[in-house]
Design a protein around this motif. Structure first.
Motif, PDB file in Angstrom:
ATOM      1  N   ASN A   3      31.966 -20.999 -47.953  1.00  0.00           N
ATOM      2  CA  ASN A   3      31.678 -19.694 -47.113  1.00  0.00           C
ATOM      3  C   ASN A   3      30.373 -18.966 -46.770  1.00  0.00           C
ATOM      4  OD1 ASN A   3      32.828 -17.735 -45.329  1.00  0.00           O
ATOM      5  ND2 ASN A   3      33.782 -16.613 -46.974  1.00  0.00           N
ATOM      6  N   GLY A   4      29.782 -19.742 -46.051  1.00  0.00           N
ATOM      7  CA  GLY A   4      28.195 -19.268 -45.892  1.00  0.00           C
ATOM      8  C   GLY A   4      27.450 -20.334 -45.047  1.00  0.00           C
ATOM      9  N   ALA A   5      26.218 -20.048 -44.878  1.00  0.00           N
ATOM     10  CA  ALA A   5      25.349 -20.888 -43.936  1.00  0.00           C
ATOM     11  C   ALA A   5      23.927 -20.836 -44.454  1.00  0.00           C
ATOM     12  CB  ALA A   5      25.582 -20.470 -42.473  1.00  0.00           C
ATOM     13  N   ILE A   6      23.111 -21.730 -44.433  1.00  0.00           N
ATOM     14  CA  ILE A   6      21.574 -21.515 -44.640  1.00  0.00           C
ATOM     15  C   ILE A   6      21.128 -22.195 -43.262  1.00  0.00           C
ATOM     16  CG2 ILE A   6      19.815 -22.616 -45.950  1.00  0.00           C
ATOM     17  CD1 ILE A   6      21.790 -22.915 -48.177  1.00  0.00           C
ATOM     18  N   ARG A   7      20.418 -21.309 -42.546  1.00  0.00           N
ATOM     19  CA  ARG A   7      19.709 -21.797 -41.290  1.00  0.00           C
ATOM     20  C   ARG A   7      18.124 -21.796 -41.328  1.00  0.00           C
ATOM     21  NH1 ARG A   7      23.853 -18.587 -39.898  1.00  0.00           N
ATOM     22  NH2 ARG A   7      25.620 -19.660 -38.819  1.00  0.00           N
ATOM     23  N   TYR A   8      17.517 -22.799 -40.849  1.00  0.00           N
ATOM     24  CA  TYR A   8      16.008 -22.962 -40.786  1.00  0.00           C
ATOM     25  C   TYR A   8      15.596 -22.559 -39.433  1.00  0.00           C
ATOM     26  CZ  TYR A   8      16.384 -24.765 -45.406  1.00  0.00           C
ATOM     27  OH  TYR A   8      16.672 -25.055 -46.869  1.00  0.00           O
ATOM     28  N   VAL A   9      14.222 -22.333 -39.281  1.00  0.00           N
ATOM     29  CA  VAL A   9      13.802 -22.401 -37.786  1.00  0.00           C
ATOM     30  C   VAL A   9      13.804 -23.705 -37.545  1.00  0.00           C
ATOM     31  CG1 VAL A   9      11.751 -21.692 -36.862  1.00  0.00           C
ATOM     32  CG2 VAL A   9      12.154 -20.322 -38.695  1.00  0.00           C
ATOM     33  N   VAL A  18      20.035 -16.802 -44.426  1.00  0.00           N
ATOM     34  CA  VAL A  18      21.144 -17.141 -45.433  1.00  0.00           C
ATOM     35  C   VAL A  18      22.215 -15.983 -45.418  1.00  0.00           C
ATOM     36  CG1 VAL A  18      21.791 -17.234 -47.750  1.00  0.00           C
ATOM     37  CG2 VAL A  18      19.665 -18.013 -46.874  1.00  0.00           C
ATOM     38  N   THR A  19      23.718 -16.634 -44.928  1.00  0.00           N
ATOM     39  CA  THR A  19      24.667 -15.805 -44.987  1.00  0.00           C
ATOM     40  C   THR A  19      25.765 -16.150 -45.894  1.00  0.00           C
ATOM     41  OG1 THR A  19      25.894 -17.006 -43.058  1.00  0.00           O
ATOM     42  CG2 THR A  19      24.275 -15.216 -42.488  1.00  0.00           C
ATOM     43  N   LEU A  20      26.320 -15.205 -46.779  1.00  0.00           N
ATOM     44  CA  LEU A  20      27.279 -15.615 -47.861  1.00  0.00           C
ATOM     45  C   LEU A  20      27.995 -14.159 -47.912  1.00  0.00           C
ATOM     46  CD1 LEU A  20      25.248 -16.975 -50.703  1.00  0.00           C
ATOM     47  CD2 LEU A  20      26.367 -18.399 -49.037  1.00  0.00           C
ATOM     48  N   LEU A  65       4.645 -15.180 -45.748  1.00  0.00           N
ATOM     49  CA  LEU A  65       5.716 -15.277 -46.761  1.00  0.00           C
ATOM     50  C   LEU A  65       6.636 -16.748 -46.215  1.00  0.00           C
ATOM     51  CD1 LEU A  65       6.983 -11.882 -47.764  1.00  0.00           C
ATOM     52  CD2 LEU A  65       5.461 -13.355 -49.105  1.00  0.00           C
ATOM     53  N   ASN A  66       7.090 -17.298 -46.873  1.00  0.00           N
ATOM     54  CA  ASN A  66       8.093 -18.343 -46.841  1.00  0.00           C
ATOM     55  C   ASN A  66       9.300 -18.337 -47.585  1.00  0.00           C
ATOM     56  OD1 ASN A  66       8.993 -20.858 -45.326  1.00  0.00           O
ATOM     57  ND2 ASN A  66       7.882 -22.265 -46.815  1.00  0.00           N
ATOM     58  N   GLY A  67      10.351 -18.295 -47.140  1.00  0.00           N
ATOM     59  CA  GLY A  67      11.593 -18.597 -48.150  1.00  0.00           C
ATOM     60  C   GLY A  67      11.971 -19.950 -48.109  1.00  0.00           C
ATOM     61  N   TYR A  68      12.390 -20.415 -49.307  1.00  0.00           N
ATOM     62  CA  TYR A  68      13.072 -21.720 -49.436  1.00  0.00           C
ATOM     63  C   TYR A  68      13.972 -21.827 -50.603  1.00  0.00           C
ATOM     64  CZ  TYR A  68       9.227 -21.750 -53.020  1.00  0.00           C
ATOM     65  OH  TYR A  68       8.388 -21.314 -54.011  1.00  0.00           O
ATOM     66  N   ILE A  69      15.084 -22.699 -50.384  1.00  0.00           N
ATOM     67  CA  ILE A  69      15.909 -22.803 -51.528  1.00  0.00           C
ATOM     68  C   ILE A  69      15.674 -23.585 -52.329  1.00  0.00           C
ATOM     69  CG2 ILE A  69      18.499 -23.833 -51.416  1.00  0.00           C
ATOM     70  CD1 ILE A  69      18.232 -21.413 -49.429  1.00  0.00           C
ATOM     71  N   THR A  70      15.621 -22.970 -53.627  1.00  0.00           N
ATOM     72  CA  THR A  70      15.410 -23.851 -55.032  1.00  0.00           C
ATOM     73  C   THR A  70      16.500 -24.420 -55.489  1.00  0.00           C
ATOM     74  OG1 THR A  70      15.202 -21.698 -56.016  1.00  0.00           O
ATOM     75  CG2 THR A  70      13.250 -22.776 -55.208  1.00  0.00           C
ATOM     76  N   GLU A  71      17.706 -23.962 -55.341  1.00  0.00           N
ATOM     77  CA  GLU A  71      18.839 -24.475 -55.870  1.00  0.00           C
ATOM     78  C   GLU A  71      20.148 -24.206 -55.021  1.00  0.00           C
ATOM     79  OE1 GLU A  71      20.344 -23.272 -59.854  1.00  0.00           O
ATOM     80  OE2 GLU A  71      18.102 -22.810 -60.251  1.00  0.00           O
ATOM     81  N   ASN A  72      21.133 -25.350 -54.839  1.00  0.00           N
ATOM     82  CA  ASN A  72      21.968 -25.077 -53.880  1.00  0.00           C
ATOM     83  C   ASN A  72      23.384 -25.644 -54.499  1.00  0.00           C
ATOM     84  OD1 ASN A  72      23.921 -24.695 -51.946  1.00  0.00           O
ATOM     85  ND2 ASN A  72      22.878 -25.860 -50.236  1.00  0.00           N
ATOM     86  N   ASP A  73      23.755 -25.006 -55.764  1.00  0.00           N
ATOM     87  CA  ASP A  73      24.925 -25.548 -56.491  1.00  0.00           C
ATOM     88  C   ASP A  73      26.134 -25.214 -55.771  1.00  0.00           C
ATOM     89  OD1 ASP A  73      23.231 -26.425 -58.410  1.00  0.00           O
ATOM     90  OD2 ASP A  73      23.409 -24.686 -59.468  1.00  0.00           O
ATOM     91  N   LEU A  74      26.208 -24.453 -54.834  1.00  0.00           N
ATOM     92  CA  LEU A  74      27.246 -23.704 -54.078  1.00  0.00           C
ATOM     93  C   LEU A  74      27.710 -24.786 -53.098  1.00  0.00           C
ATOM     94  CD1 LEU A  74      26.442 -19.974 -53.915  1.00  0.00           C
ATOM     95  CD2 LEU A  74      28.048 -21.162 -55.508  1.00  0.00           C
ATOM     96  N   GLY A  75      26.919 -25.561 -52.659  1.00  0.00           N
ATOM     97  CA  GLY A  75      27.196 -26.502 -51.274  1.00  0.00           C
ATOM     98  C   GLY A  75      27.318 -25.990 -50.273  1.00  0.00           C
ATOM     99  N   ILE A  76      26.417 -25.205 -50.133  1.00  0.00           N
ATOM    100  CA  ILE A  76      26.455 -24.547 -48.566  1.00  0.00           C
ATOM    101  C   ILE A  76      25.651 -25.451 -47.476  1.00  0.00           C
ATOM    102  CG2 ILE A  76      25.379 -22.437 -47.393  1.00  0.00           C
ATOM    103  CD1 ILE A  76      27.523 -21.732 -49.317  1.00  0.00           C
ATOM    104  N   LYS A  77      26.215 -25.366 -46.390  1.00  0.00           N
ATOM    105  CA  LYS A  77      25.478 -26.536 -45.665  1.00  0.00           C
ATOM    106  C   LYS A  77      24.366 -25.964 -45.060  1.00  0.00           C
ATOM    107  CE  LYS A  77      26.089 -28.481 -41.057  1.00  0.00           C
ATOM    108  NZ  LYS A  77      26.856 -28.583 -39.834  1.00  0.00           N
ATOM    109  N   GLU A  78      23.265 -26.672 -44.911  1.00  0.00           N
ATOM    110  CA  GLU A  78      21.959 -26.360 -44.520  1.00  0.00           C
ATOM    111  C   GLU A  78      21.750 -26.935 -43.236  1.00  0.00           C
ATOM    112  OE1 GLU A  78      18.790 -26.546 -47.244  1.00  0.00           O
ATOM    113  OE2 GLU A  78      20.241 -26.751 -49.106  1.00  0.00           O
ATOM    114  N   THR A  79      21.427 -26.198 -42.245  1.00  0.00           N
ATOM    115  CA  THR A  79      21.213 -26.409 -40.852  1.00  0.00           C
ATOM    116  C   THR A  79      19.452 -26.270 -40.401  1.00  0.00           C
ATOM    117  OG1 THR A  79      23.244 -25.599 -40.036  1.00  0.00           O
ATOM    118  CG2 THR A  79      21.875 -26.062 -38.318  1.00  0.00           C
ATOM    119  N   ARG A  80      19.235 -27.313 -39.977  1.00  0.00           N
ATOM    120  CA  ARG A  80      17.739 -27.441 -39.590  1.00  0.00           C
ATOM    121  C   ARG A  80      17.575 -27.443 -38.190  1.00  0.00           C
ATOM    122  NH1 ARG A  80      14.416 -27.843 -44.223  1.00  0.00           N
ATOM    123  NH2 ARG A  80      15.664 -28.407 -46.080  1.00  0.00           N
TER     124      ARG A  80
END
Length: 80
Positions: A3-9, A18-20, A65-80
């Motif tokens: 239940n969430g999303a990870i979106r990149y530029v 990041v929405t959760l 500043l730059n944000g980046y995912i260092t762990e994704n154990d929750l299995g959230i889909k990443e959209t690039r």
């Protein structure tokens, strides 16, 4: 948890959003220019999503500043 999303530029590795929902949030300043954000469900297996926000190391002037995912154990889909 899905239940969430990870979106990149679009077309980059720059984190945009990041929405959760229903998560615990832990934000910690790791250094004068670095924040660590941990999002977890509180489940015993301690699966989590970790976001680090820090300056980009490849930019020398006016470091953005730059944000980046260092762990994704929750299995959230990443959209690039």
């Amino acid at each position: 948890m899905s239940n969430g999303a990870i979106r990149y530029v679009k077309g980059t590795d720059q984190l945009d959003e990041v929405t959760l929902s229903n998560v615990n949030v832990h934000i910690e300043q790791m250094d004068s220019d670095c924040y660590w954000i941990c999002l977890d469900t509180g489940a015993p297996d301690y699966d989590r999503l970790v976001v680090t926000i820090a300056p980009r190391s490849d930019v020398k002037r006016r470091v953005p500043l730059n944000g980046y995912i260092t762990e994704n154990d929750l299995g959230i889909k990443e959209t690039r």
